[in-house]
Motif scaffolding. Structure first.
Motif, PDB file in Angstrom:
ATOM      1  N   SER A  42       7.928   0.299  20.530  1.00  0.00           N
ATOM      2  CA  SER A  42       9.246   0.351  19.909  1.00  0.00           C
ATOM      3  C   SER A  42       9.183   0.339  18.388  1.00  0.00           C
ATOM      4  O   SER A  42      10.121   0.772  17.735  1.00  0.00           O
ATOM      5  N   THR A  43       8.110  -0.158  17.815  1.00  0.00           N
ATOM      6  CA  THR A  43       7.944  -0.089  16.364  1.00  0.00           C
ATOM      7  C   THR A  43       7.110   1.136  16.042  1.00  0.00           C
ATOM      8  O   THR A  43       6.135   1.436  16.718  1.00  0.00           O
ATOM      9  N   ARG A  44       7.488   1.849  15.045  1.00  0.00           N
ATOM     10  CA  ARG A  44       6.807   3.109  14.720  1.00  0.00           C
ATOM     11  C   ARG A  44       5.392   2.876  14.205  1.00  0.00           C
ATOM     12  O   ARG A  44       4.490   3.608  14.521  1.00  0.00           O
ATOM     13  N   LEU A  45       5.204   1.863  13.402  1.00  0.00           N
ATOM     14  CA  LEU A  45       3.882   1.594  12.848  1.00  0.00           C
ATOM     15  C   LEU A  45       3.378   0.289  13.451  1.00  0.00           C
ATOM     16  O   LEU A  45       3.829  -0.793  13.102  1.00  0.00           O
ATOM     17  N   LEU A  46       2.467   0.386  14.394  1.00  0.00           N
ATOM     18  CA  LEU A  46       1.897  -0.797  15.034  1.00  0.00           C
ATOM     19  C   LEU A  46       0.594  -1.132  14.319  1.00  0.00           C
ATOM     20  O   LEU A  46      -0.412  -0.439  14.479  1.00  0.00           O
ATOM     21  N   THR A  47       0.628  -2.176  13.492  1.00  0.00           N
ATOM     22  CA  THR A  47      -0.568  -2.593  12.769  1.00  0.00           C
ATOM     23  C   THR A  47      -1.470  -3.403  13.700  1.00  0.00           C
ATOM     24  O   THR A  47      -1.086  -3.726  14.817  1.00  0.00           O
ATOM     25  N   ARG A  48      -2.633  -3.762  13.207  1.00  0.00           N
ATOM     26  CA  ARG A  48      -3.524  -4.604  14.011  1.00  0.00           C
ATOM     27  C   ARG A  48      -2.882  -5.961  14.287  1.00  0.00           C
ATOM     28  O   ARG A  48      -3.020  -6.502  15.382  1.00  0.00           O
ATOM     29  N   THR A  49      -2.198  -6.487  13.306  1.00  0.00           N
ATOM     30  CA  THR A  49      -1.517  -7.765  13.511  1.00  0.00           C
ATOM     31  C   THR A  49      -0.406  -7.613  14.540  1.00  0.00           C
ATOM     32  O   THR A  49      -0.239  -8.474  15.416  1.00  0.00           O
ATOM     33  N   ASP A  50       0.348  -6.521  14.471  1.00  0.00           N
ATOM     34  CA  ASP A  50       1.387  -6.258  15.476  1.00  0.00           C
ATOM     35  C   ASP A  50       0.777  -6.159  16.875  1.00  0.00           C
ATOM     36  O   ASP A  50       1.326  -6.698  17.843  1.00  0.00           O
ATOM     37  N   ALA A  51      -0.339  -5.471  16.976  1.00  0.00           N
ATOM     38  CA  ALA A  51      -0.992  -5.298  18.281  1.00  0.00           C
ATOM     39  C   ALA A  51      -1.479  -6.640  18.822  1.00  0.00           C
ATOM     40  O   ALA A  51      -1.325  -6.929  20.018  1.00  0.00           O
TER      41      ALA A  51
END
Length: 189
Positions: free
Chosen positions: A112-121
């Motif tokens: 759902s978020t366009r930019l999934l960073t490593r922290t987001d993952a």
């Protein structure tokens, strides 16, 4: 029980071993997190996602087998099992986080978020693992939902079966230990 000068009491020795085991587990978790953030995952974006995931799960299996063997051979298997769990669980979560990151790099519409960073993952992996599910990041593609579903199923296996396997390794270690001059007979957990 008396101790000779220069010899630690069994409870002091046990506390020292617990402290060392916790320090090693913390160090291992720190190294794993550092590797997760420093690994050149961007170089794997051309591979089909199943390949890195399969390799990651094989690495997890190998580490788990190595940990079980270490527990069965340890003088204090309970302490070694805690250390094993404190190392294996973060590895499991970080392997899934890396897979989610790779998936998001290959197809940004997977989440759902366009930019999934490593922290987001990593955050998403932990929210799935803990079943919190805040909803701020969600799987939107069928492949992302399938991957999250496999993580949920493996979460249950890691918690249930994984702990049971480590407990079985502790029991095996106790059966294999023969009392000797260096084998502690008191203060067993």
């Amino acid at each position: 029980m008396t101790t000779t000068p220069g010899q630690a009491s069994p409870s002091a020795e046990r506390r020292r071993r617990i402290a060392v085991a916790l320090l090693r587990a913390l160090t291992a978790a720190t190294v794993l997190v550092a590797l997760y953030y420093l690994a050149p995952l961007n170089h794997l974006t051309g591979l089909p996602l199943g390949i890195p995931l399969a390799v990651a799960l094989l690495v997890l299996l190998a580490v788990t087998i190595w940990q079980i063997r270490a527990i069965t051979q340890a003088a204090f298997p309970e302490i070694r099992a805690i250390e094993a769990l404190a190392t294996t669980a973060p590895l499991f979560l970080l392997l899934y986080a890396a897979t989610y990151f790779l998936m998001a790099q290959a197809d940004p519409a997977s989440f759902s978020t366009r930019l999934l960073t490593r922290t987001d993952a990593l955050y998403y992996t932990v929210t799935v693992f803990t079943t919190v599910g805040f909803g701020d990041i969600s799987a939107t593609s069928q492949s992302a939902r399938l991957l999250a579903t496999t993580q949920m199923i493996l979460d249950l296996l890691v918690l249930g079966l994984g702990i049971r396997v480590f407990l079985g390794a502790i029991q095996l270690a106790h059966r294999n230990q023969t009392p000797g001059p260096d084998t502690p007979t008191t203060d067993r957990a």
